[in-house]
Design a protein around this motif. Structure first.
Motif, short mmCIF file in Angstrom:
data_model
loop_
_atom_site.label_atom_id
_atom_site.label_comp_id
_atom_site.label_asym_id
_atom_site.label_seq_id
_atom_site.Cartn_x
_atom_site.Cartn_y
_atom_site.Cartn_z
N VAL A 46 0.82 -1.20 0.00
CA VAL A 46 0.00 0.00 0.00
C VAL A 46 0.86 1.27 0.00
N PHE A 47 1.91 1.29 0.82
CA PHE A 47 2.77 2.48 0.86
C PHE A 47 4.13 2.09 1.43
N PRO A 48 5.20 2.79 1.00
CA PRO A 48 6.54 2.51 1.53
C PRO A 48 6.71 3.02 2.95
N MET A 49 7.61 2.36 3.70
CA MET A 49 7.86 2.75 5.08
C MET A 49 9.35 2.93 5.33
N GLY A 50 10.06 3.37 4.30
CA GLY A 50 11.48 3.67 4.48
C GLY A 50 12.40 2.57 3.97
N LYS A 51 13.70 2.86 4.08
CA LYS A 51 14.74 1.93 3.61
C LYS A 51 15.79 1.75 4.70
N LYS A 52 16.36 0.55 4.75
CA LYS A 52 17.45 0.25 5.65
C LYS A 52 18.64 -0.24 4.86
N VAL A 53 19.83 0.04 5.40
CA VAL A 53 21.05 -0.33 4.68
C VAL A 53 21.95 -1.17 5.59
N PHE A 54 22.61 -2.17 4.99
CA PHE A 54 23.51 -3.07 5.71
C PHE A 54 24.80 -3.23 4.91
N SER A 55 25.87 -3.50 5.62
CA SER A 55 27.15 -3.74 4.95
C SER A 55 27.70 -5.10 5.37
N GLU A 56 28.44 -5.72 4.44
CA GLU A 56 29.09 -7.00 4.74
C GLU A 56 30.54 -6.93 4.27
N CYS A 57 31.45 -7.20 5.17
CA CYS A 57 32.88 -7.24 4.83
C CYS A 57 33.15 -8.49 4.00
N THR A 58 33.78 -8.31 2.86
CA THR A 58 34.05 -9.48 2.00
C THR A 58 35.17 -10.34 2.55
N ASN A 59 35.91 -9.82 3.54
CA ASN A 59 37.02 -10.58 4.11
C ASN A 59 36.58 -11.45 5.27
N VAL A 80 24.83 4.87 -1.49
CA VAL A 80 24.12 3.75 -2.11
C VAL A 80 22.62 3.87 -1.83
N LYS A 81 22.28 4.20 -0.59
CA LYS A 81 20.87 4.35 -0.22
C LYS A 81 20.21 5.48 -0.99
N ARG A 82 20.93 6.61 -1.13
CA ARG A 82 20.40 7.77 -1.83
C ARG A 82 20.13 7.45 -3.31
N ASN A 83 20.95 6.62 -3.90
CA ASN A 83 20.82 6.28 -5.32
C ASN A 83 19.85 5.12 -5.58
N THR A 84 19.29 4.58 -4.51
CA THR A 84 18.33 3.47 -4.65
C THR A 84 16.91 4.01 -4.59
N LYS A 85 16.19 3.85 -5.67
CA LYS A 85 14.83 4.38 -5.74
C LYS A 85 13.83 3.40 -5.13
N THR A 86 12.80 3.98 -4.52
CA THR A 86 11.70 3.17 -4.01
C THR A 86 10.87 2.65 -5.18
N PRO A 87 10.64 1.35 -5.29
CA PRO A 87 9.87 0.80 -6.43
C PRO A 87 8.45 1.36 -6.49
N ILE A 88 7.97 1.57 -7.70
CA ILE A 88 6.61 2.07 -7.88
C ILE A 88 5.59 1.10 -7.32
N TRP A 89 5.90 -0.22 -7.41
CA TRP A 89 4.90 -1.20 -6.96
C TRP A 89 4.66 -1.15 -5.46
N TYR A 90 5.54 -0.45 -4.70
CA TYR A 90 5.28 -0.26 -3.28
C TYR A 90 4.00 0.56 -3.06
N TRP A 91 3.60 1.33 -4.09
CA TRP A 91 2.42 2.18 -4.00
C TRP A 91 1.19 1.53 -4.66
N SER A 92 1.32 0.29 -5.12
CA SER A 92 0.26 -0.32 -5.94
C SER A 92 -1.09 -0.39 -5.21
N GLY A 93 -1.07 -0.74 -3.93
CA GLY A 93 -2.32 -0.82 -3.18
C GLY A 93 -3.01 0.52 -3.06
N LEU A 94 -2.21 1.58 -2.82
CA LEU A 94 -2.76 2.92 -2.71
C LEU A 94 -3.35 3.36 -4.05
#
Length: 201
Positions: A46-59, A80-94
């Motif tokens: 129905v609607f987006p509720m924000g984004k969370k970001v995680f990191s993983e050390c490759t070592n 990375v978070k700033r350049n990641t767009k919220t998908p339109i389908w997150y609004w599909s229910g609305l």
């Protein structure tokens, strides 16, 4: 029962290099992943509720959320978070809800136009919905025939305490066989008084 809640999905991942890991103390690459959260109704977003970001050390494979990152890793994750767009389908229910409301408003306006026409031009089989002022209950009349100046109706033997219950009592077996007449000019007056409130054809 209404099914609702929140869910998340992976939106984007990027690898950033040259960043020190606080766990293994190596300057290495980190996989930064962004996850979106959305509210759903009957499993439809129905609607987006924000984004969370995680990191993983490759070592050392240690994973951190944003609070657990050092400053350089935070800066990279923020980019990375700033350049990641919220998908339109997150609004599909609305969008679906908005369309349904718009359709309901349009249908109501069209029906109002139809009722105005039905009042001026009644036809055999039209069902008039009315409110009994004495009991406060709702019932129906059905037009059986017409003359130049009058309509002849039969009355429903049943009443309901809710407008929504009209469809339950509007059945052939519930009507009387005896007709009585109303002047065509009376119909508009009864609508103006709020006794008659709808006609269905």
């Amino acid at each position: 029962m209404i099914f609702y809640g929140t869910k998340g999905s992976h939106l984007n991942s990027e690898r950033k290099g040259g960043i020190k890991c606080d766990n293994c103390n190596e300057i290495t690459n980190h996989n930064i992943s962004v996850y979106g959260k959305y509210g759903y109704l009957y499993w439809i977003p129905v609607f987006p509720m924000g984004k969370k970001v995680f990191s993983e050390c490759t070592n050392c494979k240690v994973t951190n959320d944003f609070k657990g990152m050092n400053e350089k890793l935070r800066n990279a994750s923020t980019d990375v978070k700033r350049n990641t767009k919220t998908p339109i389908w997150y609004w599909s229910g609305l969008a679906i809800i908005t369309l349904l409301i718009a359709f309901a408003i349009y249908s109501a306006k069209e029906h109002d136009k139809d009722v105005e026409n039905y009042i001026l031009n009644p036809a055999k089989g039209d069902v008039i919905e009315f409110k009994n002022k004495e009991s406060g209950y709702y019932s129906t009349l059905r037009i059986e025939s017409l003359s130049k100046d009058s309509i002849y109706v039969i009355q429903n033997n049943y009443e309901t305490d809710k407008i929504s219950g009209i469809s339950d009592i509007d059945k052939d077996k519930n009507y009387t066989t005896e007709t009585y007449s109303l002047g065509k000019d009376e119909i508009q007056s009864l609508f103006d008084e709020g006794i008659f409130y709808d006609i269905n054809r």
